[in-house]
Motif scaffolding. Structure first.
Motif, PDB file in Angstrom:
ATOM      1  N   ASP A  25     -16.451   6.601 -17.245  1.00 31.29           N
ATOM      2  CA  ASP A  25     -16.265   6.960 -15.769  1.00 31.29           C
ATOM      3  C   ASP A  25     -16.706   5.967 -15.007  1.00 31.29           C
TER       4      ASP A  25
ATOM      5  N   PRO B 178     -31.783  13.855 -29.799  1.00 28.42           N
ATOM      6  CA  PRO B 178     -33.004  14.058 -28.396  1.00 28.42           C
ATOM      7  C   PRO B 178     -32.440  16.015 -28.299  1.00 28.42           C
TER       8      PRO B 178
ATOM      9  N   LYS C 195     -22.013  14.736 -35.695  1.00 33.76           N
ATOM     10  CA  LYS C 195     -22.683  14.323 -35.022  1.00 33.76           C
ATOM     11  C   LYS C 195     -23.522  14.859 -36.869  1.00 33.76           C
TER      12      LYS C 195
ATOM     13  N   HIS D  71     -14.396   0.824 -21.017  1.00 29.91           N
ATOM     14  CA  HIS D  71     -13.060   1.346 -21.721  1.00 29.91           C
ATOM     15  C   HIS D  71     -13.849   2.408 -23.072  1.00 29.91           C
TER      16      HIS D  71
ATOM     17  N   ALA E  57     -33.375  16.351 -24.413  1.00 27.26           N
ATOM     18  CA  ALA E  57     -34.002  16.210 -23.094  1.00 27.26           C
ATOM     19  C   ALA E  57     -33.297  17.533 -22.119  1.00 27.26           C
TER      20      ALA E  57
ATOM     21  N   SER F 148     -27.970  14.911 -32.774  1.00 28.44           N
ATOM     22  CA  SER F 148     -28.357  16.333 -32.829  1.00 28.44           C
ATOM     23  C   SER F 148     -28.921  17.443 -33.620  1.00 28.44           C
TER      24      SER F 148
HETATM   25  N1  LIG Z   1     -29.119  16.382 -23.958  1.00 29.66           N
HETATM   26  C1  LIG Z   1     -29.825  16.691 -24.697  1.00 29.66           C
HETATM   27  O1  LIG Z   1     -30.584  17.126 -24.561  1.00 29.66           O
HETATM   28  C2  LIG Z   1     -29.074  16.678 -25.713  1.00 29.66           C
HETATM   29  C3  LIG Z   1     -29.281  17.295 -27.006  1.00 29.66           C
HETATM   30  C4  LIG Z   1     -28.592  16.824 -28.378  1.00 29.66           C
HETATM   31  C5  LIG Z   1     -27.706  15.497 -28.631  1.00 29.66           C
HETATM   32  N2  LIG Z   1     -28.067  14.877 -27.381  1.00 29.66           N
HETATM   33  C6  LIG Z   1     -26.292  14.044 -26.947  1.00 29.66           C
HETATM   34  O2  LIG Z   1     -26.896  12.520 -25.899  1.00 29.66           O
HETATM   35  C7  LIG Z   1     -25.769  11.599 -25.919  1.00 29.66           C
HETATM   36  C8  LIG Z   1     -26.318  11.572 -24.483  1.00 29.66           C
HETATM   37  O3  LIG Z   1     -25.750  13.480 -23.750  1.00 29.66           O
HETATM   38  P1  LIG Z   1     -25.976  13.691 -22.593  1.00 29.66           P
HETATM   39  O4  LIG Z   1     -26.881  14.458 -22.461  1.00 29.66           O
HETATM   40  O5  LIG Z   1     -26.209  12.024 -22.066  1.00 29.66           O
HETATM   41  O6  LIG Z   1     -24.470  13.860 -22.133  1.00 29.66           O
HETATM   42  P2  LIG Z   1     -23.862  13.314 -20.697  1.00 29.66           P
HETATM   43  O7  LIG Z   1     -22.276  14.598 -21.013  1.00 29.66           O
HETATM   44  O8  LIG Z   1     -24.449  13.475 -19.424  1.00 29.66           O
HETATM   45  O9  LIG Z   1     -23.281  11.964 -20.314  1.00 29.66           O
HETATM   46  C9  LIG Z   1     -22.348  11.700 -21.475  1.00 29.66           C
HETATM   47  C10 LIG Z   1     -21.273  10.005 -21.702  1.00 29.66           C
HETATM   48  O10 LIG Z   1     -20.730  10.173 -22.368  1.00 29.66           O
HETATM   49  C11 LIG Z   1     -19.948   9.279 -21.074  1.00 29.66           C
HETATM   50  N3  LIG Z   1     -18.514   9.086 -22.723  1.00 29.66           N
HETATM   51  C12 LIG Z   1     -17.562  10.508 -22.843  1.00 29.66           C
HETATM   52  N4  LIG Z   1     -17.139  10.105 -23.743  1.00 29.66           N
HETATM   53  C13 LIG Z   1     -16.474   9.094 -23.684  1.00 29.66           C
HETATM   54  C14 LIG Z   1     -16.250   7.739 -24.393  1.00 29.66           C
HETATM   55  N5  LIG Z   1     -15.105   7.867 -25.064  1.00 29.66           N
HETATM   56  N6  LIG Z   1     -16.676   6.325 -23.653  1.00 29.66           N
HETATM   57  C15 LIG Z   1     -17.863   6.212 -23.222  1.00 29.66           C
HETATM   58  N7  LIG Z   1     -18.271   6.534 -22.285  1.00 29.66           N
HETATM   59  C16 LIG Z   1     -17.837   8.357 -23.123  1.00 29.66           C
HETATM   60  C17 LIG Z   1     -19.302  10.217 -20.261  1.00 29.66           C
HETATM   61  O11 LIG Z   1     -18.435   9.548 -18.757  1.00 29.66           O
HETATM   62  C18 LIG Z   1     -20.833  10.969 -19.900  1.00 29.66           C
HETATM   63  O12 LIG Z   1     -21.147   9.397 -18.756  1.00 29.66           O
HETATM   64  C19 LIG Z   1     -24.921  12.438 -26.492  1.00 29.66           C
HETATM   65  O13 LIG Z   1     -24.648  11.575 -28.122  1.00 29.66           O
HETATM   66  C20 LIG Z   1     -25.049  14.051 -26.859  1.00 29.66           C
HETATM   67  O14 LIG Z   1     -24.342  14.196 -27.982  1.00 29.66           O
HETATM   68  C21 LIG Z   1     -28.261  14.808 -26.538  1.00 29.66           C
END
Ligand SMILES: NC(=O)c1ccc[n+]([C@@H]2O[C@H](COP(=O)([O-])OP(=O)(O)OC[C@H]3O[C@@H](n4cnc5c(N)ncnc54)[C@H](O)[C@@H]3O)[C@@H](O)[C@H]2O)c1
Length: 310
Positions: free
Chosen positions: A41, A187, A161, A64, A189, A144
């Protein structure tokens, strides 16, 4: 306590346009790192770069996808072109398709493995070459709770994961002699964009979750980022760890081996009925060890059979 900084270091954060990745990128830059802000994005990635630059930091956007070898190479090339090297890689980009396994299209399974698991491979391999050559690197994978504990409705996400747990531990073993430390953050979060359309799944009867409600006001990216920054720092002494964090709590997830049940002497072969009679002892977790390598498991078996001293 002396301050930890990343002055003179270069970091890549994938999926850094939003939520967790955004927070990691801003915090690494605030402590002196030059950061490649990667996200498919472009508007989000640009906004994060603007925030970092406005605060006096150094950052460049990369749009990318992590999910192809060309994308991975281009993301790492951006670090070399703009900042001359690479010290830190946070594999954070993520996506999800929720749904029960019975009706999951293969395309959903492949989409999710492509970003989390193949994506980590595609970005880490070119990064590894630079880190190995310089004898220093810090890599953080993103896991996760859903990848280590059973949960309905996200089997493709869990598979990806959990695959990253294996990658983290295998790369930690290979990276040690090159000064490359590889750890995983799980996380809690909230605030995820990727789950916005994926939850709840209509077929699942969700239980009311008291812990979820209790933690919600305290969950934040800011509560996760300090641990991720530690794992990115030269002060980090850990490798191969799967660490969990949420709402101000930090801990370790580990794979253990139960005391188990052994035949009465080496060479005695059990019947199926012997296994059935002992299944509770085989699976009981009360006494366990945490092996550090496959040979640790073999040592445990040998001691349980009385072939080696404990
Ligand atoms: N938020 C949580 O509580 C939580 C919990 C467990 C795991 N996670 C992991 O933490 C990481 C981040 O989570 P988040 O909550 O910030 O997610 P989010 O969806 O808010 O952000 C993820 C970002 O990754 C980008 N993205 C998706 N596909 C992509 C690609 N092919 N290349 C580059 N960028 C790409 C998206 O555009 C997005 O901006 C993820 O791997 C998620 O699985 C998050």
């Amino acid at each position: 306590m002396s301050l930890i900084d990343f002055k003179g270091q270069v970091a890549i954060v994938t999926g850094a346009g939003r939520n967790l990745g955004r927070g990691y990128a801003i915090d690494l830059a605030r402590r002196g790192a030059s950061v490649i802000v990667n996200d498919i994005d472009s508007a989000c990635a640009d906004a994060v770069v603007s925030d970092i630059v406005a605060a006096g930091g150094k950052a460049v956007a990369s749009y990318h996808s992590v999910a192809t070898p060309e994308g991975g190479l281009a993301i790492v090339a951006a670090a070399l072109t703009h900042f001359g090297t690479l010290d830190i890689l946070v594999n954070n980009a993520g996506n999800v398709h929720a749904g029960l396994f019975a009706t999951m299209p293969l395309s959903h399974f492949e989409d999710v493995l492509a970003v989390h698991l193949k994506g980590a491979f595609c970005v880490t391999q070119p990064a590894w070459a630079i880190m190995q050559a310089k004898g220093y690197g810090r890599i953080v994978m993103t896991g996760s709770a859903g990848g280590v504990y059973p949960e309905q409705g996200y089997s493709e996400y869990a598979t990806a994961k959990a695959g990253l747990v294996g990658m983290t531990r295998a790369l930690a073993a290979e990276g040690k002699e090159h000064g490359i430390l590889v750890n995983m953050i799980n996380p809690q979060a909230g605030g995820s964009t990727m789950t916005q359309d994926a939850n709840p799944i209509p077929e699942i009867a969700y239980e009311k979750s008291d812990p979820d409600a209790a933690l919600a006001p305290y969950k934040s990216v800011a509560a996760i980022s300090p641990l991720v920054q530690y794992l990115c720092s030269s002060q980090c002494s850990q490798t191969g760890m799967v660490l969990a964090a949420g709402a101000g709590w930090y801990g370790r997830v580990f794979l253990g081996l139960t005391h188990g049940w052994a035949v009465p002497g080496a060479g005695v072969l059990p019947e199926l009925e012997d296994v059935a009679a002992n299944i509770a002892r085989i699976t009981r977790t009360r006494e366990h060890i945490v092996p550090h390598s496959p040979s640790g498991e073999m040592h445990h078996i040998a001691t349980r059979l009385g072939l080696l001293e404990a």
